[in-house]
Design a protein around this motif. Sequence first.
Motif, mmCIF file in Angstrom:
data_model
loop_
_atom_site.group_PDB
_atom_site.id
_atom_site.type_symbol
_atom_site.label_atom_id
_atom_site.label_comp_id
_atom_site.label_asym_id
_atom_site.label_seq_id
_atom_site.Cartn_x
_atom_site.Cartn_y
_atom_site.Cartn_z
ATOM 1 N N PHE A 35 43.658 56.044 44.399
ATOM 2 C CA PHE A 35 43.397 54.649 44.056
ATOM 3 C C PHE A 35 43.441 53.840 45.334
ATOM 4 N N VAL A 36 42.398 53.032 45.544
ATOM 5 C CA VAL A 36 42.327 52.189 46.734
ATOM 6 C C VAL A 36 42.564 50.737 46.332
ATOM 7 N N LEU A 37 43.561 50.130 46.949
ATOM 8 C CA LEU A 37 43.792 48.705 46.778
ATOM 9 C C LEU A 37 42.710 47.984 47.563
ATOM 10 N N ASP A 38 41.650 47.656 46.873
ATOM 11 C CA ASP A 38 40.428 47.112 47.472
ATOM 12 C C ASP A 38 40.715 45.733 48.066
ATOM 13 N N GLU A 39 40.538 45.606 49.370
ATOM 14 C CA GLU A 39 40.828 44.333 50.028
ATOM 15 C C GLU A 39 39.941 43.210 49.517
ATOM 16 N N ALA A 40 38.774 43.551 48.990
ATOM 17 C CA ALA A 40 37.875 42.530 48.457
ATOM 18 C C ALA A 40 38.347 41.993 47.116
ATOM 19 N N ILE A 41 39.296 42.696 46.477
ATOM 20 C CA ILE A 41 39.785 42.281 45.163
ATOM 21 C C ILE A 41 41.234 41.811 45.233
ATOM 22 N N VAL A 42 42.132 42.670 45.725
ATOM 23 C CA VAL A 42 43.558 42.345 45.643
ATOM 24 C C VAL A 42 43.945 41.193 46.557
ATOM 25 N N SER A 43 43.135 40.902 47.579
ATOM 26 C CA SER A 43 43.474 39.805 48.472
ATOM 27 C C SER A 43 42.733 38.523 48.124
ATOM 28 N N GLY A 44 41.974 38.527 47.022
ATOM 29 C CA GLY A 44 41.173 37.366 46.673
ATOM 30 C C GLY A 44 41.434 36.892 45.263
ATOM 31 N N ARG A 45 40.542 36.021 44.770
ATOM 32 C CA ARG A 45 40.699 35.419 43.457
ATOM 33 C C ARG A 45 40.404 36.400 42.330
ATOM 34 N N SER A 46 39.859 37.562 42.658
ATOM 35 C CA SER A 46 39.497 38.533 41.621
ATOM 36 C C SER A 46 40.703 39.236 41.028
ATOM 37 N N CYS A 47 41.870 39.074 41.643
ATOM 38 C CA CYS A 47 43.073 39.731 41.114
ATOM 39 C C CYS A 47 44.203 38.714 41.043
ATOM 40 N N PRO A 48 44.149 37.790 40.086
ATOM 41 C CA PRO A 48 45.206 36.796 39.939
ATOM 42 C C PRO A 48 46.529 37.437 39.522
ATOM 43 N N PRO A 49 47.623 36.671 39.570
ATOM 44 C CA PRO A 49 48.974 37.247 39.439
ATOM 45 C C PRO A 49 49.208 38.079 38.183
ATOM 46 N N ASN A 50 48.732 37.629 37.023
ATOM 47 C CA ASN A 50 48.998 38.395 35.805
ATOM 48 C C ASN A 50 48.364 39.780 35.862
ATOM 49 N N ARG A 51 47.111 39.851 36.266
ATOM 50 C CA ARG A 51 46.446 41.151 36.329
ATOM 51 C C ARG A 51 47.029 42.000 37.461
ATOM 52 N N ALA A 52 47.418 41.365 38.562
ATOM 53 C CA ALA A 52 48.027 42.107 39.662
ATOM 54 C C ALA A 52 49.336 42.746 39.214
ATOM 55 N N HIS A 53 50.123 42.010 38.452
ATOM 56 C CA HIS A 53 51.409 42.529 37.977
ATOM 57 C C HIS A 53 51.187 43.697 37.012
ATOM 58 N N PHE A 54 50.198 43.548 36.135
ATOM 59 C CA PHE A 54 49.890 44.630 35.201
ATOM 60 C C PHE A 54 49.380 45.855 35.958
ATOM 61 N N LEU A 55 48.526 45.643 36.944
ATOM 62 C CA LEU A 55 47.982 46.738 37.734
ATOM 63 C C LEU A 55 49.096 47.546 38.399
ATOM 64 N N ALA A 56 50.066 46.863 38.992
ATOM 65 C CA ALA A 56 51.163 47.570 39.662
ATOM 66 C C ALA A 56 51.921 48.451 38.672
#
Length: 438
Positions: A35-56
């Motif tokens: 799994f690659v933590l895509d810099e284009a997603i996890v560092s931008g608006r495409s991965c807001p806090p709720n989804r980021a927390h669920f992803l982890a």
Amino acid sequence: MTAAAVALFTRDLRVRDNPVLTAAHREAATVVPLFVLDEAIVSGRSCPPNRAHFLAAALRELDDELRALGGRLVIRAGDVAEEVARVAETADAPVVHIAADVSAYSRLRERRLRDRLARDGRELRVHTASLTVVPPGDLVPAGNDHFAVFTPYLRRWTSDRHRPPLRAPRRLELPEIAAGSLPEPGELGAGERSPELSVGGETTGRKILRDWLSRSLDGYASGGDDLAADTTSRLSPYLHFGCLSPGEVVRRAGDSTEGAAAFVRQVAWRDFHHQVLAARPGAAWADYRARDIRWREDEQALAAWREGRTGIPIVDAGMRQLRAQGWMHNRARLITASFLAKSLRVDWRAGARHFLYWLVDADLANNQLNWQWVAGTGNDTRPNRVLNPLRQADRYDPDGDYVRRWVPELADIEGGTIHRPWRLDTDYPAPILEFPGM
């Protein structure tokens, strides 16, 4: 059989019924689950806090599942194409497996991956039967590349022979490669997250599915819209991240009861929206069907809607649930979306952005196309449909229990009168818009 293969996880964070992992395991002696933590997603608006927390949380459960099979999840961060190429080179893997997706970004990612791997003489193999029950594009009407109306799509979808679920590999062997570190919940997605957010992964999702099928499935047809009872499955985040296979969910639900048929119909809607977006990726932000709608710019009304202070209790309850849980009952989604787009005449895109930020299950296909359905620019065959929030409240929250939970300043009002507090002596704000029945 090759020495090694890479199974690149994206929105398929599971080991059961995963065509990507199954193919990699069948074709190679060793497998790199990556799994690659895509810099284009996890560092931008495409991965807001709720989804980021669920992803982890989902990645941790995926790692646990892989370890039980003898493997583990390999984590990298950065540019997806470059990181995957490096891992494939390290593992001496001639093939990388990935699930197909429908968004414009996922298609760009696929092209970049294919081109980058080809430079090293490696192959990208894309699997279409992973994120939906029926792959987008498999069912098409004569003379078109997708179904524009749900009912004929449902007829074809229901009669289609869905593939049987795949078993998880019995055993995985990982080649010599550094695993990397799983992200901590707070590392991804800066910003405010919902205080009552529920998270999990494949293990948690399968438990929720098992419990819900045994407890609530049969009553879904009659009770699925009851806001206070909240007997919906709550599986949407697990389907969005692929912690559960939609095909396995449909198979386990069956079709022997009215409740099962109603639930499976909702999964078919999910497939329907994916096949629309696959054929029309621009519909993520552009009107699917152009209408002569003059949207109003009203920042004050939009702010009141976002914050749950419109003065319409059923609307405010839904919007407050969204902020508190990162989730909202589907009936409340319809009510709040119709209020913004049809009653306030505010552009559906403003509402869709707000939902994308807060909803942990915010799937681009379902979120955007459901908003367009409500706004009258999408696939609704009745584009002028308007949901009166007062009538919706009387029907789906007749005793006011849903509003009483999420609008505590009205908690002492008894019965259904809670839906019309302006008739009473309360400090609740006056409605920003009037409706028939007020």
